[in-house]
Design an enzyme around this catalytic site. Structure first.
Site, PDB file in Angstrom:
ATOM      1  CG  HIS A 124      -0.458   0.361   2.520  1.00 10.58           C
ATOM      2  ND1 HIS A 124      -0.116  -0.707   3.384  1.00 10.58           N
ATOM      3  CD2 HIS A 124      -0.100   1.596   3.099  1.00 10.58           C
ATOM      4  CE1 HIS A 124       0.368   0.001   4.734  1.00 10.58           C
ATOM      5  NE2 HIS A 124       0.365   1.166   4.140  1.00 10.58           N
ATOM      6  CG  ASP A 181     -43.394 -11.932  18.250  1.00  9.97           C
ATOM      7  OD1 ASP A 181     -43.602 -11.323  19.324  1.00  9.97           O
ATOM      8  OD2 ASP A 181     -43.934 -12.929  17.897  1.00  9.97           O
ATOM      9  CB  SER A 193       2.946   1.405   6.487  1.00  4.49           C
ATOM     10  OG  SER A 193       1.534   1.657   6.980  1.00  4.49           O
ATOM     11  CG  HIS A 238     -45.573 -14.205  21.247  1.00  2.00           C
ATOM     12  ND1 HIS A 238     -44.553 -14.458  20.152  1.00  2.00           N
ATOM     13  CD2 HIS A 238     -45.895 -15.175  21.727  1.00  2.00           C
ATOM     14  CE1 HIS A 238     -44.130 -15.737  20.194  1.00  2.00           C
ATOM     15  NE2 HIS A 238     -44.870 -16.244  21.261  1.00  2.00           N
ATOM     16  CB  SER A 282     -43.111 -18.772  22.350  1.00  2.00           C
ATOM     17  OG  SER A 282     -44.322 -19.374  21.995  1.00  2.00           O
ATOM     18  CG  ASP A 297      -0.459  -3.971   2.728  1.00  2.00           C
ATOM     19  OD1 ASP A 297       0.301  -3.646   1.514  1.00  2.00           O
ATOM     20  OD2 ASP A 297      -0.496  -3.219   3.449  1.00  2.00           O
TER      21      ASP A 297
END
Length: 553
Positions: free
Chosen positions: A77, A382, A224, A341, A478, A128
């Protein structure tokens, strides 16, 4: 007898080549004068003879490492901009303690050639690394490189060297920084705990990470391309990684991302003449740092089996006045998701308690939050979020389930798993895992509208399931989570809303689809664990490892 000379010359040539290779291996990775062991802070002259400053028009741009007498290894890079490929503007400085200018005894060499991996596209996508061929050989000692199978000690201390432009202590002077190597899965786990999508799972195939000591700033701008090196038992320093990128100069909670040198060793071997790729002792043990970070959606036990007890460390059992009422999923240290619920007509937190994972104890509730648009299961929305009275400590027996982002795929036909009761109305001991097939809204709507269906409309924020096979006895639970696995990571695909999850394809069960509710969940508790879908594994440097590459890759 002339036919004999060919083999004799080949053997002699091989002997010379082997002797040269052995000499290179002996010479590489030998630290220069200085303390017996590296010290945090400024280096001394000649301590790291392979350290390189990569400069453009005399200004330091990146760091690098000498790996052969005419080759420097750095990051790709550093050369992303078009003007950066004008080689006559680039040079490499070796033997200098200063980021600018030349220290006594330093050497500046021009750049004759630049090589980048074909698969490189962007530093965040991997691969890289770059090779700079020097205009003429140098006599500085090179750094050793690892073989492809080299194993580095995750969790142990290695070292990074660089000029670290953001430090106020002797700015521009070469410094030593102790880093602990971090594996790719653990690195991603650490970053995911920052709860920022753009930092999710940054460590891709062909990368590893390095973490600084607590309270110490890690590598920063200008570092870097610099080396991260580890000392082998035989006294050689070997380059484990190439500094690629970091968030906020690599703080403790955001390790620096490294290009894994061993993962790209084959690419390097094909291009670098004279480099020493050090063989490692076969007795070096496999090392793991997986226990240092609790990742969402990670299952450390055997996977689910149809009709067997739940293996899920994120399983939540919602008890109303001591009776099993609903299921749910642990999604952070203090939050559980379930169905709205479950709480109609019974919204007093003190009436509820929650059992979690494989733990025997129960936790009280501090708050119940139902989705504001919920009216009835068939109308959607729900969903409810429960805040525990006390945060839990994550570990082997308690782990959060990963939540999906809106673009998460829930394809028709995908295998999933739900919780059911072995007997209608039974308690905790009856819970069992049920394999199901995922059905999208369109397929589910057709089945519900067919003869024998209940005609319920299936809305876009829903996902359906059909049980796979038949269990001797089963009843859906549920609010129970619908989970599915993506390349080793488990996600919360849905929460049971209506219909029996134990039924076959004639009457699919309906779940609240989690990808549709990311905004609502995030607005309530940003500490929940969202995660990106893991991408396919690929060989480092291959085009598949960089999915943003054009098809011509």
């Amino acid at each position: 007898m002339k036919w004999c000379w060919g083999p004799v010359l080949l053997i002699a040539g091989a002997t010379v080549l082997m002797e040269g290779l052995q000499a290179a291996q002996r010479a590489c990775g030998q630290r220069g004068p200085g303390p017996p062991k590296p010290q945090e802070g400024n280096t001394v002259p000649g301590e790291w003879p392979w350290q390189a400053s990569v400069r453009r028009q005399g200004a330091h741009i990146c760091s690098g490492s000498l790996v052969a007498d005419t080759w420097v290894l750095t990051a790709a890079h550093c050369f992303e901009k078009a003007a950066a490929t004008e080689l006559n503007s680039w040079s490499v400085v070796l033997g200098s303690l200063q980021r600018e200018g030349l220290s006594p005894g330093a050497e500046e060499v021009g750049v004759a050639a630049l090589q980048l991996p074909r698969a490189y596209n962007h530093y965040s996508q991997g691969s890289d690394l770059a090779l700079l061929q020097l205009a003429h050989p140098t006599t500085h000692t090179p750094l050793c490189l690892p073989q492809p199978a080299h194993r580095f000690p995750f969790g142990a201390s290695c070292w990074a060297t660089g000029w670290d432009q953001d430090t106020s202590d002797a700015p521009g002077t070469l410094r030593n920084l102790r880093l602990r190597l971090i594996s790719r899965p653990t690195c991603n786990c650490i970053y995911n705990q920052l709860h920022q999508r753009h930092l999710s799972n940054p460590a891709r195939p062909g990368m590893l990470c390095g973490g600084p000591q607590p309270g110490v700033q890690g590598p920063c701008q200008g570092d870097s391309g610099g080396p991260v090196l580890c000392l082998e038992p035989d006294g050689h320093w070997v380059q484990a990684g190439i500094i690629s990128f970091a968030s906020s100069c690599a703080q403790e909670d955001a390790p620096v991302l490294l290009t894994n040198t061993a993962a790209h060793s084959s690419w390097l071997q094909a291009r670098v003449q004279g480099a020493a790729f050090l063989a490692q002792s076969p007795e070096t043990p496999e090392m793991s740092d997986e226990d240092s970070c609790v990742a969402c959606g990670s299952l450390r036990t055997a996977g689910p089996q149809a009709g067997a007890p739940s293996p899920w460390p994120w399983e939540a059992r919602l008890m109303h006045q001591g009776q099993l009422a609903c299921g749910g999923a642990l999604v952070s240290e203090e939050a559980v998701l379930t169905a709205a619920h479950c709480f109609i007509g019974r919204q007093a937190p003190e009436e509820w308690s929650v059992g979690l994972g494989t733990r025997p104890e129960e936790w009280g509730l501090k708050q119940l939050i139902l989705h504001g648009a919920y009216t009835h299961p068939e109308g959607g929305y729900d969903m409810a979020l429960l805040l525990l009275a006390q945060p839990v400590t994550l570990g082997a027996s308690l782990r959060p389930l990963c939540l999906p982002y809106p673009d998460h795929h829930l394809p028709d036909g995908e295998r999933g798993w739900v919780l059911g009761r072995a007997r209608p109305g039974a308690g905790i001991s009856s819970l069992q895992t049920v394999p199901v097939t995922l059905l999208g809204p369109r397929a589910c709507s057709r089945l519900h509208a067919a003869p024998g269906g209940d005609g319920s409309p299936i809305l876009p924020g829903m996902v359906c399931t059909s049980a796979v096979g038949e269990l001797p006895s089963c009843e859906g639970l549920s609010g129970a989570p619908l989970v599915h696995e993506v390349r080793g990571t488990w996600f919360l695909a849905g929460l049971h809303s209506f219909g029996d999850a134990c039924q076959g394809p004639a009457r699919p069960a309906v779940f609240t689809a989690l990808p549709a509710y990311e905004d609502w969940v995030s607005s309530l508790d940003w500490q929940v664990y969202f995660a990106e879908e893991p991408e396919p594994e690929a060989e480092p440097g291959s085009c598949l490892a960089n999915i943003s590459q054009p098809t011509s890759c």
